[in-house]
Scaffold this motif. Sequence first.
Motif, PDB file in Angstrom:
ATOM      1  N   GLU A  10      11.196   5.054  -8.606  1.00 29.52           N
ATOM      2  CA  GLU A  10      10.014   4.332  -8.113  1.00 29.52           C
ATOM      3  C   GLU A  10      10.429   3.245  -7.114  1.00 29.52           C
ATOM      4  N   LEU A  11      11.507   2.512  -7.467  1.00 30.32           N
ATOM      5  CA  LEU A  11      12.020   1.469  -6.566  1.00 30.32           C
ATOM      6  C   LEU A  11      12.348   2.051  -5.200  1.00 30.32           C
ATOM      7  N   ASP A  12      13.123   3.150  -5.202  1.00 30.27           N
ATOM      8  CA  ASP A  12      13.551   3.770  -3.942  1.00 30.27           C
ATOM      9  C   ASP A  12      12.346   4.220  -3.119  1.00 30.27           C
ATOM     10  N   ALA A  13      11.373   4.835  -3.805  1.00 27.98           N
ATOM     11  CA  ALA A  13      10.199   5.358  -3.083  1.00 27.98           C
ATOM     12  C   ALA A  13       9.392   4.222  -2.448  1.00 27.98           C
ATOM     13  N   LEU A  14       9.141   3.157  -3.230  1.00 26.16           N
ATOM     14  CA  LEU A  14       8.358   2.029  -2.702  1.00 26.16           C
ATOM     15  C   LEU A  14       9.063   1.358  -1.527  1.00 26.16           C
ATOM     16  N   GLN A  15      10.377   1.148  -1.669  1.00 27.08           N
ATOM     17  CA  GLN A  15      11.142   0.504  -0.597  1.00 27.08           C
ATOM     18  C   GLN A  15      11.161   1.370   0.666  1.00 27.08           C
ATOM     19  N   ALA A  16      11.286   2.679   0.466  1.00 26.27           N
ATOM     20  CA  ALA A  16      11.326   3.595   1.627  1.00 26.27           C
ATOM     21  C   ALA A  16      10.010   3.541   2.396  1.00 26.27           C
ATOM     22  N   VAL A  17       8.884   3.531   1.673  1.00 28.39           N
ATOM     23  CA  VAL A  17       7.574   3.505   2.356  1.00 28.39           C
ATOM     24  C   VAL A  17       7.437   2.217   3.163  1.00 28.39           C
ATOM     25  N   SER A  18       7.739   1.067   2.519  1.00 24.64           N
ATOM     26  CA  SER A  18       7.610  -0.214   3.224  1.00 24.64           C
ATOM     27  C   SER A  18       8.604  -0.312   4.383  1.00 24.64           C
ATOM     28  N   GLY A  19       9.803   0.250   4.177  1.00 26.15           N
ATOM     29  CA  GLY A  19      10.837   0.190   5.218  1.00 26.15           C
ATOM     30  C   GLY A  19      10.470   0.979   6.469  1.00 26.15           C
ATOM     31  N   GLN A  20       9.664   2.026   6.297  1.00 23.80           N
ATOM     32  CA  GLN A  20       9.335   2.890   7.448  1.00 23.80           C
ATOM     33  C   GLN A  20       7.916   2.663   7.986  1.00 23.80           C
ATOM     34  N   ILE A  21       7.253   1.610   7.494  1.00 22.96           N
ATOM     35  CA  ILE A  21       5.820   1.447   7.773  1.00 22.96           C
ATOM     36  C   ILE A  21       5.527   1.226   9.259  1.00 22.96           C
ATOM     37  N   ALA A  22       6.493   0.650  10.002  1.00 17.96           N
ATOM     38  CA  ALA A  22       6.277   0.432  11.443  1.00 17.96           C
ATOM     39  C   ALA A  22       6.125   1.774  12.169  1.00 17.96           C
ATOM     40  N   GLU A  23       6.840   2.804  11.678  1.00 17.48           N
ATOM     41  CA  GLU A  23       6.750   4.130  12.308  1.00 17.48           C
ATOM     42  C   GLU A  23       5.571   4.949  11.761  1.00 17.48           C
ATOM     43  N   THR A  24       5.431   4.930  10.418  1.00 20.17           N
ATOM     44  CA  THR A  24       4.429   5.831   9.808  1.00 20.17           C
ATOM     45  C   THR A  24       3.012   5.292   9.934  1.00 20.17           C
ATOM     46  N   LYS A  25       2.877   3.971  10.058  1.00 18.48           N
ATOM     47  CA  LYS A  25       1.565   3.270  10.001  1.00 18.48           C
ATOM     48  C   LYS A  25       0.958   3.418   8.590  1.00 18.48           C
ATOM     49  N   GLY A  26      -0.328   3.050   8.449  1.00 21.92           N
ATOM     50  CA  GLY A  26      -0.976   2.879   7.144  1.00 21.92           C
ATOM     51  C   GLY A  26      -0.597   3.868   6.043  1.00 21.92           C
ATOM     52  N   GLN A  27      -0.074   3.317   4.943  1.00 21.58           N
ATOM     53  CA  GLN A  27       0.266   4.118   3.761  1.00 21.58           C
ATOM     54  C   GLN A  27      -0.336   3.455   2.532  1.00 21.58           C
ATOM     55  N   LEU A  28      -0.956   4.272   1.649  1.00 25.61           N
ATOM     56  CA  LEU A  28      -1.591   3.720   0.454  1.00 25.61           C
ATOM     57  C   LEU A  28      -0.902   4.293  -0.796  1.00 25.61           C
TER      58      LEU A  28
END
Length: 447
Positions: A10-28
Amino acid sequence: MKKFYNRQKELDALQAVSGQIAETKGQLSVMVGRRRVGKTRLLNEAFHQGNTRFLYLFISRKSESSLVDEFAEIINSELGVKFFQPQSLRDIIEFLLDYTKQKPLTVIIDEFQDIDIVCPALFSDIQNLWDANKRESMMHLVCCGSLYSMMTKIFKGKDEPLFNRDDRFFKIQPLQPSYLAEVMKDHHQFDAENMLQWWCLSGGIPKYLEWLTRFSAESDDLFEAVISEFSPLIKEGTHRLVEDFGSEHRVYFDILGAISKGNTSRARIENFLDMSVGVHLEKLDEVFDVITKKRPISSKENSRDIRYSISDPFLNFWFRFIHANKSAVEMENYEYIRKYIERDFNVYSGLELESLFTAILVESKQFGKIGGYWDAKGHNEIDIVAINDLDKKILIAEVKRQQKRYSEAKLIEKSHDLLKKLSLKGYDIEYRGFSLDNLTETMKEYI
């Protein structure tokens, strides 16, 4: 218990989403898990450790205007925004989605399901704003909640505004037995008897393990510390459930009290309480996720041969020993409660040992189905039946506190009826006696 156990995926998944948010844009992301299971700690670990900019907003059950003032203050101080004076929660969401068009940000909304109490229209507002802005906003929105059914309905209910808007759905479970053992070993508390005690008192819920590590450091007698005027466990059941149950909490508490005393069928609960409980049982199961329905492993999904159990070992203990003695609690007669536990705990924990061995088998990931069995008259009861259809294996087990009380011959005899109903030809059958005497070895074998 400052060390952080488990939850790595869970830690890895949450960090990965936040880490890539500039590229992926809105994630929920949606995160659900019962109170005290460690959701907030997990989010803190994920975003503090990862040096991610994040904003934490908690939906407390107060007026919308009070929440708006509170959130505006947090935004002004955390994001260095000046003169932001929103009028509604909608304004806050709109502002944050605009803000994240320039700067990436993780926004956590905790107890998200309570928006339904504060401002139900906000769900539609969030949907409209999210759909309009998410392709440009660098926001990782994390909606976190403790009522599983409500959170599932909000994001998975076809008629709900936020239907299928989630990109990830995390269900945070209590720590499994191997992690409970790790916590105990780190605090020099691990042996079979203690493991069973800690399982009964925590069910693997991190907050309770934190309390138990503190208590065990303060006293040689765990119950001396757990049952005292200074113990947070005394009021914990009330704190955890009253708010969710609302005005009907007394009826729900009576039902849970009846189940904790061994009244596990609807008929026995109704006899015990002298009232009809069908609707309440459904809600305790489906809305509040506090009880579990059990059917014989050989029966169909629509079978009416149902037994109920309290899902969380701690709550089972709390109702059985603390809530059952609420007059003694009010008089602060903790010595009386400790004597009551001393008298009954051996028998009670022997039954709870079954849930511990079941949790060990679940953690092993070796079986596709795990349950128990009893015939139509409630006889020929078998504690654990675990089936592996891939390798064609069945494990049939009896759970006793002491190994000397296990009889393989009796277990084989009791299994005839079950094996006929399952009709699994060509399967290897293993009969086992699980007990405190072989708990440690069984854990090593399976996990």
